[in-house]
Structure formats: C-alpha cells, structure tokens
Design a protein around this motif. Structure first.
Motif, PDB file in Angstrom:
ATOM      1  N   LEU A   1      53.451   8.468   9.977  1.00 23.70           N
ATOM      2  CA  LEU A   1      52.262   9.539  10.631  1.00 23.70           C
ATOM      3  C   LEU A   1      50.982   9.468   9.778  1.00 23.70           C
ATOM      4  N   ASP A   2      51.205   9.305   8.309  1.00 20.17           N
ATOM      5  CA  ASP A   2      50.345   9.475   7.528  1.00 20.17           C
ATOM      6  C   ASP A   2      49.810   8.163   7.661  1.00 20.17           C
ATOM      7  N   GLU A   3      50.216   7.139   7.685  1.00 20.65           N
ATOM      8  CA  GLU A   3      49.748   5.854   7.707  1.00 20.65           C
ATOM      9  C   GLU A   3      48.864   5.835   8.974  1.00 20.65           C
ATOM     10  N   ALA A   4      49.273   6.183  10.126  1.00 21.26           N
ATOM     11  CA  ALA A   4      48.829   6.114  11.456  1.00 21.26           C
ATOM     12  C   ALA A   4      47.476   6.957  11.315  1.00 21.26           C
ATOM     13  N   ALA A   5      47.494   8.205  10.771  1.00 26.35           N
ATOM     14  CA  ALA A   5      46.280   9.090  10.648  1.00 26.35           C
ATOM     15  C   ALA A   5      45.334   8.382   9.788  1.00 26.35           C
ATOM     16  N   ALA A   6      45.568   7.798   8.807  1.00 27.41           N
ATOM     17  CA  ALA A   6      44.544   7.060   7.912  1.00 27.41           C
ATOM     18  C   ALA A   6      44.051   5.822   8.588  1.00 27.41           C
ATOM     19  N   SER A   7      44.423   5.283   9.635  1.00 29.32           N
ATOM     20  CA  SER A   7      43.844   4.185  10.228  1.00 29.32           C
ATOM     21  C   SER A   7      42.832   4.516  10.793  1.00 29.32           C
ATOM     22  N   PRO A   8      41.750   3.625  10.880  1.00 32.41           N
ATOM     23  CA  PRO A   8      40.561   3.939  11.586  1.00 32.41           C
ATOM     24  C   PRO A   8      40.606   4.204  12.875  1.00 32.41           C
ATOM     25  N   ASN A   9      41.460   3.052  13.425  1.00 32.64           N
ATOM     26  CA  ASN A   9      41.526   2.972  14.799  1.00 32.64           C
ATOM     27  C   ASN A   9      42.659   3.606  15.698  1.00 32.64           C
ATOM     28  N   ILE A  10      43.235   4.529  15.194  1.00 33.22           N
ATOM     29  CA  ILE A  10      44.220   5.580  15.622  1.00 33.22           C
ATOM     30  C   ILE A  10      43.606   6.940  15.464  1.00 33.22           C
ATOM     31  N   GLN A  11      43.903   7.425  16.646  1.00 32.83           N
ATOM     32  CA  GLN A  11      43.624   8.985  16.858  1.00 32.83           C
ATOM     33  C   GLN A  11      44.904   9.781  17.260  1.00 32.83           C
ATOM     34  N   VAL A  12      45.392  10.422  16.545  1.00 32.85           N
ATOM     35  CA  VAL A  12      46.614  11.230  16.729  1.00 32.85           C
ATOM     36  C   VAL A  12      46.244  12.644  17.231  1.00 32.85           C
ATOM     37  N   PHE A  13      47.108  13.078  18.563  1.00 34.10           N
ATOM     38  CA  PHE A  13      47.012  14.207  19.138  1.00 34.10           C
ATOM     39  C   PHE A  13      48.383  14.711  19.171  1.00 34.10           C
ATOM     40  N   PHE A  14      48.548  15.915  18.419  1.00 30.74           N
ATOM     41  CA  PHE A  14      49.778  16.591  18.839  1.00 30.74           C
ATOM     42  C   PHE A  14      49.789  17.728  19.853  1.00 30.74           C
ATOM     43  N   ASN A  15      50.866  18.308  20.464  1.00 27.25           N
ATOM     44  CA  ASN A  15      51.067  19.262  21.535  1.00 27.25           C
ATOM     45  C   ASN A  15      50.266  18.780  22.597  1.00 27.25           C
ATOM     46  N   HIS A  16      50.391  17.330  22.821  1.00 24.87           N
ATOM     47  CA  HIS A  16      49.761  16.738  24.140  1.00 24.87           C
ATOM     48  C   HIS A  16      50.972  16.265  24.931  1.00 24.87           C
ATOM     49  N   ARG A  17      51.323  16.633  26.115  1.00 26.27           N
ATOM     50  CA  ARG A  17      52.156  16.323  26.991  1.00 26.27           C
ATOM     51  C   ARG A  17      51.603  15.462  28.251  1.00 26.27           C
ATOM     52  N   VAL A  18      52.456  14.335  28.459  1.00 25.88           N
ATOM     53  CA  VAL A  18      52.034  13.539  29.705  1.00 25.88           C
ATOM     54  C   VAL A  18      52.271  14.164  31.021  1.00 25.88           C
ATOM     55  N   VAL A  19      51.457  14.649  31.767  1.00 27.99           N
ATOM     56  CA  VAL A  19      51.910  15.214  33.025  1.00 27.99           C
ATOM     57  C   VAL A  19      52.293  14.201  34.255  1.00 27.99           C
ATOM     58  N   ALA A  20      51.437  13.136  34.063  1.00 23.89           N
ATOM     59  CA  ALA A  20      51.502  12.142  35.220  1.00 23.89           C
ATOM     60  C   ALA A  20      50.612  10.976  34.759  1.00 23.89           C
ATOM     61  N   ALA A  21      51.254   9.776  35.368  1.00 20.13           N
ATOM     62  CA  ALA A  21      50.363   8.556  35.037  1.00 20.13           C
ATOM     63  C   ALA A  21      50.199   7.829  36.361  1.00 20.13           C
ATOM     64  N   ASP A  22      49.054   7.171  36.747  1.00 11.83           N
ATOM     65  CA  ASP A  22      48.709   6.321  37.503  1.00 11.83           C
ATOM     66  C   ASP A  22      48.555   5.021  36.986  1.00 11.83           C
ATOM     67  N   PHE A  23      49.570   4.071  36.988  1.00 11.60           N
ATOM     68  CA  PHE A  23      49.691   2.847  36.411  1.00 11.60           C
ATOM     69  C   PHE A  23      48.496   1.836  37.111  1.00 11.60           C
ATOM     70  N   ASP A  24      48.418   1.954  38.318  1.00  9.63           N
ATOM     71  CA  ASP A  24      47.284   1.142  38.986  1.00  9.63           C
ATOM     72  C   ASP A  24      46.026   1.408  38.742  1.00  9.63           C
ATOM     73  N   ASP A  25      45.610   2.675  38.234  1.00 10.53           N
ATOM     74  CA  ASP A  25      44.427   3.092  38.035  1.00 10.53           C
ATOM     75  C   ASP A  25      44.110   3.099  36.599  1.00 10.53           C
ATOM     76  N   LYS A  26      45.237   2.850  35.771  1.00 11.15           N
ATOM     77  CA  LYS A  26      45.190   2.721  34.519  1.00 11.15           C
ATOM     78  C   LYS A  26      44.741   4.161  33.849  1.00 11.15           C
TER      79      LYS A  26
END
Lengths: 505, 505
Positions: free
Chosen positions: B126-151
C-alpha cells in the motif's frame, strides 16, 4: 396486509416466481391453510399485452408422469384438464439425412410424453391460484433484498416504483435459473453452488401448419412423435402444437451459429443438414426466425443445501437448472413441490402457530421438513442433472448408431421378459399421486428412459444406480453376442473356404 | 476526476480491492503508464484505528518462490525487504501424540517457505502504491454496480455515504472470495462458476512467547518449521511470528467444533489430542481464544472465463479461492499479476490510445492479452485448487503413515540422483522474475512439493501432470519393493525354519 388474510391465525408463506412451480407451491401451501402471497417480477402472462412479449420465448414443453403425478397430488382436476389439452408423443421420430424416417417408441406399453403449451399450463395454474381464497397474487413485483433472520423481504412494485417490506414465516424461491432468493440465501447459508454453461446454444423456429383437402390446417409431420434430426455435433428437434404447427429448436455449438449470419448461409446449412425440414418450414420463415429469434445459452446449476433453517427453500430452476435433453426440467420442478408437500405432511406442519424448538427458537416441525427435503432430494436432483447432460449425446449422436440400436433392442427384450405390462397412464395417476417418499425399489428389468419418464414411484437417484447396473449387464451381453457372432462367422468362413478348397483341388 | 490524472493521454485502470494482489496489480499497471484508481471497501489498514478490528483475522501466511518471483518482477526492492522480515521455515515439524517430534525438510537443498505477517506485506505494498504518482488510493469505497458495456462503475463512499460514477478502460477485480466484480461480470459473461464449502472450519489461537534466561522473549517451538499436529480427521498447525509468538490454527469438521462449547470440553479435547500444545498455549489463553475467535468456513471457488472483452478481469481470490493446505493461495494470486503483466507486455499493451478492432470496436491488444490470460491460466489454477484440496489429507493424515514416509524417501532419493542441486533462493530470484510464459518443461525427477513451492518456472498444470506420472512410478517401485521384501522375508523364514529343523531333529 394482515387484515386481508382469510384466517388471521394462519401463518404466512411468500412464494417468489409465478411460473408453474411457484403456482403449484402456492396452491400446495394454501391447501395446508397457509396465507400465501405470490410475487412475480413480470406482468401477468394472461393479459393480452403480455402475450406479444412472450412470443419469442419457448412455447411448448414435454410433460410426463412425474409432472402429472405432482399436479395430480395437489390439483387433480387441473391435471386431468391439462392432459386433455396435451398432444401425446409415443416415441422419437429420427429423420435421417437421406430423408428416411425411423420411429423409436418410448415405451413397450405405449406410454407417452405430452407436448403441452407452456403458457396454457402456467395460465391454468395462475387461474387456480387467483381463485384460492388463501392466495394473493402480485405481478410486477421484484424482490430487492431478503433478511432471512428477520423474516422480511424488501419488494419493489415496478409499476408504481415503490418499495414495501413484507414479513413471512416461510419463503419459497421459485424464481428460476437466475434466482434472487438463491443469491440472497447464499449470504446466510454456506451453499455449495455450481453453474456451468455448455458449449451449445439453442434457437427456436416455427414450422407452419399445412392445409388439407378441405382447406383445414393439418400437421406436416406425424404429431404423435418428438421429431429429431440428429447430426452428431448438433441437432434439430420439433414438438407439435395444438394449432397443427410444430415448434422446432436448433441445438448447436456457438461457433456453428456464428457462421450462420446471412440468409444464404442459413438456407444452405439447412439444405445440407435438414433438407426435409427446410421444405416444411419454408425458406422465408426460416430466415426470418433465424435472424430475429434470440440464441439462448444452456445452463446447468447445482446447489446444496436448498433450505435455510425453518424459513426458506428454493425449488425448481432456482435450485436446479438442467439442460433440456431429458425433458425433465419442469417435471423435476413440479415433483419438488409434491415431495416438499409430502414432507410437510409427514412432519405434521400446519398453518397453526408452531411448536418452537426451545433451544433454537424456531419451528422444529418446519425445520425438520426442510432439512429432510435437502437431505433426500439432493441425490435425486444431481442424478437427473447428470442424466439430462448425458442424454444430449444420445439424442444428437447415439440414436443413429448400430450399437445403440442393438443395445436398445436387447434392453427392450429384457424388459419384456422380466416385467409385467403396466396399466394405462390415466388409471395409474391417482395411485402415483399418493406415493410415499422416499420411493420404492423397482423390480425386474426396466429401461432407463422408462424409469426416468414413466415411473415417478422410482426416485431419480435409484433410477441412475439401477441404470448403471443394467448398462454393465448390457455391455457384457453385447460382448458375449459379438464374440458369439465372431465365432459363428469364423466357423462359416472356414466352411465356405473348405467348400471352395475341396471343389478346386 | 480527469483533471487530477497525472498524464491526460494515458488510459485509466480501476483496481477493486487493496489487498496484496490488488496493490501489486495497481503497481504493475502504473509502471506501464496507466492512470490507476485503487478502491478498497474497508478502512486503511495502516491507520491505528483499523488495527484493532483486524486483530481477529488471520495474521500470517506462508509465502514461497512463486509469490516472491511475482513481487520481484514488479517491485524488486519490496520483494527483498519482505524476505528480510520473513521467518524461513525449512520443513514440517510433526508433533506426534506421544510428544515425539519428527522434522520433515521441504527440500533436499534446504529451500524454505517464509512465514510473513500478512498486514506487513499489505501495508508495504500500500505504501508503494500510495507513493506512485500514477495511483490514487480510495478507502471506504464500495462498488455498488458495474456497467461493463458502458465502462463505468458506481461506487459508494461509505464515509460520506455518497455515490459516484467512474469511467475506466480496464477494470481489475481483486476483491476476494465474495467478489462484487465477479458477480457483476456474471451478468454479461457466461461464466462457469463453482463454490464449495468443505466440511472443515478453522479457528485461530495465539501461542505466547516464552522468556529466556536474560528475560528476553523466546520462541517456545523451533521457529524454522511449520508445526503440524496431524490427528487424521482434524489437525493443529503453528506458524512463527517475528515477536516470537506462534499463530496456531485448528482445522476440524464443524461437528467436532460443535462439541467444544464449554471451557472444560475445550481443555479436555486439547489434553487428549494436543497435550504439548496445551502446555505452550496455556489453558486460560486457549479458552479465551477458542470461545471468542470466529470459526471460519473454508471455501473453494472456480471460475471461467476470468475476463470480459478488453475491459475487465478478476485476479486472486476473486477468481480462485482455495483451501489453505498448500500455502499457495496468495502465491497464486501474486503470480496471476506477474502473468497478466507478462501477457500485456507480450501483446504490446501500453497506456497509449489503443488500436481499435474495426469490427468489434474494442482494443484488440488488450482483448488478446486478457483472452490469452483466461486460456493459459485456467488449467494452472484448476491444478493448484485440486492440489490444495488433496494436500489436506496429506497434512492431517498421511504424514504419519509408514507408507507415506517410504514413498517420500524414495521420492527424495530419485530427486537426488536425477537433478543437479540448485542454487540458493536469493540468487535465483532475479532469474525467476524474468521467466517467459508459458513455462518450461522440467527435467529429471522433482518431488511434487518442490515443484509447487520452489519452481515458479514450472506452471501448476505441468506440475500436476508430472506429479501424476511420478506417483504411478513410485507406486510401481513400492510394489516391486514390497514384493522384494516379501521374497526376502520368505527366504529368510525358510532359512530359519530349516536351521531349527536341522538342529532339532
């Protein structure tokens, strides 16, 4: 809601899904005094507006003794009415590529399976349910969530787009292969679950009626057969309808369908593989149906357990979707209801306030009945799921093989010398409907198809075990037969050789 | 959202689940220039407030060469750091009922598996990920639904209780056994899926550190072994922690646990079955942990395919939960990431605007990479799932059997005469990390455990096939051995008999 209950003392059951299985379950519970709410996510199929949307879905199915016995045990009058509207099919009609026909009867005693209109069956059961004072039917109502520990369901009325919560004592999930109740149960039950898509898909086509000399519609194929065009890796089948048409279904691997995307390719594929069917269906109708009707997947699902404590159970396709090759999907679903009803009676479950288990605070009788259902039914359902999968190979390939026909002849011969002829179907039903569960052990030699289709007194698991034993005997006898033929052949060859030898020298 | 992207031209990947597999996947994509959003439903495990809630969950695990090679291929520095913090375990220590100990080394060349703190590994990644300029980390975020055709994904921030929608080019589901992404994918993918709960459950216990002569904490058991108390139908295991304690796990059938609900019954069960462990754990601590810690189920899940078109894939436990008896669960998950990364590179996938397939309007390269992942990886995952299930019998039962020890000796002997000794682990890693995929064919005789655990260059499926061949050779050799011993015994008996016979008469 409680105010409208016919008997305030009775307990409440909710049934999710108003297909044939859900309707029959609702009727079975209503007869036992439960106050039943039957919820269906789709509109009422009896409304004219619904009929149009249903037209593209599978319209007929084969119902046999297990389904009839189940209907008989709960709604005897209805069972008789359905039988009268059904078209009996006495055997398979194999359409060879040459156009030659081969009729293979299902049973030595002429027993039949029945081609029946799916919506007619469903509508009839819905009428019965709606007429029952103990049942309230709600259409366009979808389950959003279930709290089985709290015994409540959150249900959305998709017409008014409002949500309500409803309490229950017993919840029956009969909501099909993609069951919401099953998914909600998985959150509280450690449920083993498998879903498997087979490589094949299916597509339905309409074969029109012909016109006879008097200008009346007539069947273009023999209506008392299930027609099969077995082509090894794919097949076409046709079932008769009351309006003298046939509903045809193409079963083929997805890659096979993928190649057929132009009218020309479809017609040419039919001309190569099903020339006689192309003739009766007609090119225009074929192309139209083929391009517009959906290609549907075939899924096989298994679950275990089927119940949760004393309060929830899944039945029918929600518990066991099977591939359609034994024509047992709906029969098994209706049988689920008969067996559940038998177990409820055996455990003394009534709509009266329950006898609570002091330790676990739940209704011991209901819990015992559901527990016994899972314990006894699972083995049977796995057996029929496997038999149905296996029968696909038989239908699309084996029926044309010489070895299959040899075994089948031997099978029928052994059947005829060991088993007494049985009485006709109609006189058998009242007896079948009162069968105990678990079921009896069969005596004598019985072909697999006969046991699965015509003997609801033999459980599917017993059928499978018995069939395995019989199959190994058949194999042994076939080998003995082959060896005998070989020996006879050798003897004959020697005789002929000697005859020529003596003449020449 | 787009404004905060570090490189507007790069494509966006969302990774669901910030466990070790999710973090490693995010890092692998970030290294390839993707702009990554990493979503985790739970709070940040690095916060002190989260630690308390995590205490009751499994805290250590065994990481071996496959996991290390995967870390090495993406984060070489991190891999080395983890290895330094791990405790090497060179073999199994079998605790017999008599108290006798039997050390069974894992490998002839002294290679080890590593007991590592799960949260330490996760926090480090997690430390590595948080340190990467290309990664944004979000905690307490749950996926409710996914529309894979609409991405698009609908994601709920459980802190503010607000919902947002996020677009993606590639979605990676690394959200564990009860994966939401998998369930959402099932709505668009015809996914074969199986979940099976085994009859056993597990419960964790803490074994405290002892105190040495200088008042310093010390290990109460040998720290360089994985300790096993095999008792045929159940077992206890213990893995060492850096703080000189051990984490013990009881694996037993649910019915066995059901009987143990009073302090007396627990102590007496331990006294009968694990007397030495009872002594080191201590009665008070044992009863406290046993009564308060959760009994957890063991689930095995299989899925196929793992991907949808060019846009979604499931990795780790979301794709394959396995029983923990081969210590390969996390190793296989991390290897998933290594193999996906290799395939992305091989197909030339970059974060640049894609080359769209003109027919299907999707990114051909990405779609090829995901398709190849499903095609090549499935066989391997099924192999390790089956091997893990099978190893339970070995751990709780076979390790104590004479026949097992005989086969193991023979196995090791054949290994030593056919294979060269390999170099030490640390010098091997940089080579392992650059392995091609699919992997090489092994040469010589290699014991199953060695192939699974110490040879990431051999795919699990190859391991399973090779092991089956070797097992049948071992069986044959064992029979020859038994026959030889029998003959020798008979010869000896005859000799002795004759000797006495001659002397007496």
């Amino acid at each position: 809601m409680i105010a409208t209950d016919p008997a305030p003392v009775s307990r409440k059951a909710v049934v999710i899904g108003a297909g044939p299985v859900g309707c029959l379950a609702a009727l079975a519970l209503a007869k036992r005094g439960f106050s039943v709410e039957l919820y269906e996510g789709r509109p009422d199929i009896r409304l004219p507006s619904s009929k149009a949307t249903l037209q593209r879905r599978s319209i007929n199915l084969a119902i046999s003794h297990r389904g009839i016995a189940a209907l008989e045990s709960i709604e005897p009058a209805t069972a008789q009415r359905f039988l009268e509207s059904a078209i009996p099919m006495r055997g398979r009609m194999i359409h060879k590529l040459s156009g030659e026909l081969d009729s293979q009867p299902y049973d030595r005693d002429g027993q039949c399976i029945n081609s029946i209109d799916r919506s007619l069956l469903n509508e009839g059961l819905l009428d019965e349910a709606a007429a029952s004072p103990n049942i309230q039917v709600f259409f366009n109502h979808r389950v959003v969530a279930a709290d089985f520990d709290d015994k409540t369901l959150a249900i959305r009325d998709t017409t008014s787009n409002t949500e309500k919560s409803t309490m229950f004592d017993l919840c029956i999930g009969a909501d099909g292969s993609y069951s919401v109740i099953r998914r909600q149960m998985m959150r509280v039950v450690r449920m083993n679950y498998t879903q498997e898509y087979i490589r094949d898909e299916y597509l339905e086509l309409k074969m029109p009626a012909g016109i006879d000399r008097c200008g009346e519609p007539m069947f273009l194929l023999d209506p008392n057969h299930l027609h099969i065009w077995p082509r090894h890796s794919f097949m076409l089948i046709a079932l008769p309808n009351k309006d003298k048409t046939f509903t045809c279904t193409v079963f083929a691997p997805a890659e096979e369908f993928d190649r057929l995307h132009t009218p020309d390719s479809i017609i040419s594929w039919f001309r190569t593989n099903f020339p006689d069917a192309l003739h009766t269906i007609g090119e225009k109708s074929l192309v139209e149906d083929f391009m517009n009707n959906p290609r549907s997947p075939l899924i096989c699902t298994k679950a275990n357990p089927y119940h949760y404590k004393d309060r929830a159970i899944i039945l029918g396709d929600a518990a066991h979707s099977m591939v359609p090759f034994y024509g047992q999907g709906l029969n098994a679903g209706l049988e689920d209801v008969r067996i559940l009803a038998t177990l409820l009676d055996e455990e003394g479950v009534t709509s009266m306030p329950p006898i609570y288990d002091p330790q676990n605070h739940y209704d011991r009788r209901l819990s015992n009945a559901l527990q016994r259902y899972t314990e006894t039914r699972h083995e049977d359902l796995i057996a029929i799921l496997d038999l149905a999968m296996h029968n696909y190979v038989e239908m699309r390939h084996s029926v044309t093989q010489l070895s299959y026909l040899f075994r089948k002849t031997l099978d029928t011969f052994l059947y005829s010398i060991t088993s007494p002829r049985v009485v006709a179907l109609t006189s058998l039903i009242p007896i079948l409907a009162k069968l105990p569960y678990p079921t009896i052990k069969p005596r004598g030699w019985l072909p697999l198809y006969t046991m699965v289709t015509f003997r609801p007194d033999i459980s599917y698991a017993t059928v499978q075990k018995r069939a395995a034993t019989q199959a190994s005997i058949l194999t042994a006898l076939s080998w003995i037969g082959v060896t005998g033929l070989g020996a006879a052949g050798a003897w004959l060859t020697r005789k002929i050789f000697l005859y020529y030898f003596e003449r020449r020298w």
